[in-house]
Scaffold this active site. Structure first.
Site, mmCIF file in Angstrom:
data_model
loop_
_atom_site.group_PDB
_atom_site.id
_atom_site.type_symbol
_atom_site.label_atom_id
_atom_site.label_comp_id
_atom_site.label_asym_id
_atom_site.label_seq_id
_atom_site.Cartn_x
_atom_site.Cartn_y
_atom_site.Cartn_z
ATOM 1 N N ASP A 99 0.850 -1.194 0.000
ATOM 2 C CA ASP A 99 0.000 0.000 0.000
ATOM 3 C C ASP A 99 0.879 1.235 0.000
ATOM 4 O O ASP A 99 2.014 1.215 0.505
ATOM 5 C CB ASP A 99 -0.924 0.022 1.215
ATOM 6 C CG ASP A 99 -2.117 0.969 1.005
ATOM 7 O OD1 ASP A 99 -2.455 1.233 -0.159
ATOM 8 O OD2 ASP A 99 -2.687 1.454 1.988
ATOM 9 N N GLY A 100 0.347 2.304 -0.584
ATOM 10 C CA GLY A 100 1.010 3.593 -0.570
ATOM 11 C C GLY A 100 0.091 4.639 0.015
ATOM 12 O O GLY A 100 -1.136 4.513 -0.034
ATOM 13 N N GLU A 114 2.182 3.842 -4.335
ATOM 14 C CA GLU A 114 1.634 2.515 -4.626
ATOM 15 C C GLU A 114 2.617 1.699 -5.467
ATOM 16 O O GLU A 114 2.860 0.516 -5.194
ATOM 17 C CB GLU A 114 0.294 2.645 -5.363
ATOM 18 C CG GLU A 114 -0.820 3.302 -4.568
ATOM 19 C CD GLU A 114 -1.442 2.384 -3.521
ATOM 20 O OE1 GLU A 114 -0.967 1.252 -3.353
ATOM 21 O OE2 GLU A 114 -2.412 2.824 -2.874
ATOM 22 N N ASP A 147 -4.760 -2.593 -3.257
ATOM 23 C CA ASP A 147 -6.067 -1.958 -3.441
ATOM 24 C C ASP A 147 -5.989 -0.813 -4.451
ATOM 25 O O ASP A 147 -6.919 -0.029 -4.584
ATOM 26 C CB ASP A 147 -6.650 -1.476 -2.114
ATOM 27 C CG ASP A 147 -5.771 -0.458 -1.408
ATOM 28 O OD1 ASP A 147 -4.860 0.105 -2.048
ATOM 29 O OD2 ASP A 147 -5.984 -0.212 -0.201
ATOM 30 N N HIS A 157 -10.028 -0.588 2.605
ATOM 31 C CA HIS A 157 -10.847 -0.243 3.770
ATOM 32 C C HIS A 157 -12.061 -1.168 3.877
ATOM 33 O O HIS A 157 -13.163 -0.726 4.195
ATOM 34 C CB HIS A 157 -11.314 1.220 3.708
ATOM 35 C CG HIS A 157 -10.204 2.194 3.496
ATOM 36 N ND1 HIS A 157 -9.330 2.558 4.496
ATOM 37 C CD2 HIS A 157 -9.802 2.863 2.396
ATOM 38 C CE1 HIS A 157 -8.439 3.426 4.022
ATOM 39 N NE2 HIS A 157 -8.714 3.618 2.750
ATOM 40 N N ASP A 166 -2.249 -0.983 5.093
ATOM 41 C CA ASP A 166 -2.708 0.403 4.976
ATOM 42 C C ASP A 166 -2.331 1.199 6.223
ATOM 43 O O ASP A 166 -1.789 2.309 6.136
ATOM 44 C CB ASP A 166 -4.218 0.428 4.760
ATOM 45 C CG ASP A 166 -4.787 1.832 4.795
ATOM 46 O OD1 ASP A 166 -4.668 2.546 3.784
ATOM 47 O OD2 ASP A 166 -5.341 2.232 5.836
#
Length: 307
Positions: A18-19, A57, A79, A133, A143
Site C-alpha cells: 500500500d502507498g 503505490e 487496493d 478499507h 494500509d
C-alpha cells in the site's frame, strides 16, 4: 502481466502493498508485508517528502519485489487500480507507443513502471486487486502501516484567523450506533457540539460530524478540521470531485458508500474554505482527546449499558 519465469520449484510468497500520500501530492509513505509459505513475515516501509499517492503505490510493489533475493512465485495484493490495471493491461500498449499515452503525452511515473517491469521478468507474479478499507485484514494492516510512517505535517493549530474544529466519534459495530462530538475554536471562543446516531456506519458518522459542524458556521472564515479518519480526510480532499464526475459511482461502477452523507458534506464544502487534517490517534491535539471523551459521554445517553 506476469514474468517469463516458470513457477515450478520456485519458493512462494504472498505480498500485500500500500502507498499513502497526504496531501496528494505531498509527503508520502509506502509499506509491504511479505509472507512466506510458513506464514513467517517481513515488513518493509519507506517515506518520501514530496511525492504522489500513485508513486507510493508503485514504490511499495517495486521495493517488495526487489527485496526478494532469488526468483519467486509471488501473489501480490493491492487496493490500487492504478497499479493492478497498469501492470496487467496498460503496460504492453505503453511500450508499443514508446512510453507514450494515447494522447501522445509521456506516461507518468515511467521510471517506476520500467523498474517494475524488470522485477516482473525476474519473478512469476500474480496480481490481485482487493477493495480498500474493507474486509481483508492484511490489506487493512498494510494500509495502517503505510499511514503510520508517513511524514506528519505541522498542524496549523495557532492560526488566529481560522476556525479550528476538532472532531471525534464513538461507534459500536455490533449495534450500528454511535455518537460524535466536536470542539469549535476561534481565537478565545470555544463551543462544544455533538450528537448521536443509530443507523449507518462508523465512516458515515465521521462524515456526519464534519457536516454538522459546518452547518453551525455563521461567517465565511477559513476552517481547519482535525480528525483521526483517513477516510474522511482523503474523501473530502481527494475523492469527492472524482465521485461527482462519475455521478457518485466508484471506478468499478458501484454506488459510493455513504453517498447521502458525502452529498450533504459536498454542498457545505462549496460554501466554506475547509482544510482537513488527519491526526495521530496516539498523540492527538488536546481538543481532539477532549472531543473523544465527550463522544463517549454522548453515546452513554443512548446506550447506558456500554458506558
Amino acid at each position: 502481466m506476469s514474468g517469463e519465469i516458470t513457477g515450478e520449484g520456485l519458493p512462494e510468497v504472498r505480498i500485500y502493498t500500500d502507498g499513502s500520500c497526504s496531501p496528494n501530492p505531498g509527503p508520502g509513505s509506502w509499506a509491504a508485508i511479505i509472507l512466506d509459505d510458513r506464514e513467517q513475515r517481513e515488513t518493509l516501509t519507506g517515506i518520501e517528502e514530496a511525492t504522489t499517492n500513485n508513486r507510493m503505490e508503485l514504490t511499495a510493489a517495486l521495493k517488495a519485489l526487489q527485496s526478494l533475493s532469488a526468483n519467486h512465485r509471488v501473489r501480490l495484493f493491492t487496493d490500487s487500480r492504478y497499479l493492478k490495471d497498469g501492470i496487467t493491461d496498460w503496460l504492453p500498449t505503453w511500450q508499443q507507443r514508446d512510453w507514450s499515452t494515447i494522447t501522445g503525452d509521456a506516461v507518468r511515473n515511467r521510471d517506476l513502471w520500467r523498474a517494475l517491469l524488470l522485477e516482473v521478468g525476474r519473478h512469476q507474479v500474480e496480481w490481485n486487486w482487493v477493495k480498500g478499507h474493507a474486509d481483508d485484514p492484511l490489506n487493512n494492516e498494510v494500509d495502517e502501516l503505510a499511514r503510520s510512517v508517513r511524514p506528519v505535517p505541522v498542524l496549523p493549530l495557532d492560526d488566529p484567523n481560522s476556525v479550528h474544529i476538532f472532531l471525534a466519534i464513538t461507534w459500536r459495530q455490533k449495534t450500528a450506533s454511535g455518537a460524535w462530538a466536536g470542539i469549535m475554536k476561534f481565537r478565545d471562543h470555544h463551543r462544544v457540539i455533538g450528537g448521536t446516531r443509530q443507523v449507518g456506519t462508523g465512516n458515515g458518522l465521521h462524515i456526519v460530524s464534519a457536516a454538522e459542524a459546518l452547518k453551525l458556521m455563521k461567517r465565511k472564515l477559513p476552517i481547519h478540521i482535525y480528525t483521526t479518519s483517513g477516510y474522511l480526510k482523503d474523501g473530502a480532499g481527494n475523492w469527492l470531485r472524482q465521485w461527482q464526475r462519475r455521478d457518485w459511482q466508484t471506478r468499478e461502477g458501484q454506488e459510493v458508500s455513504n453517498k447521502e452523507e458525502w452529498q450533504t458534506l459536498a454542498e457545505l464544502l462549496r460554501a466554506y474554505p475547509v482544510v482537513f487534517h488527519q491526526i495521530d490517534k496516539k498523540v492527538p491535539p488536546c481538543h481532539n482527546a477532549e472531543a473523544k471523551e465527550l463522544a463517549g459521554e454522548f453515546y452513554s445517553e443512548i446506550s447506558p449499558q456500554d458506558s
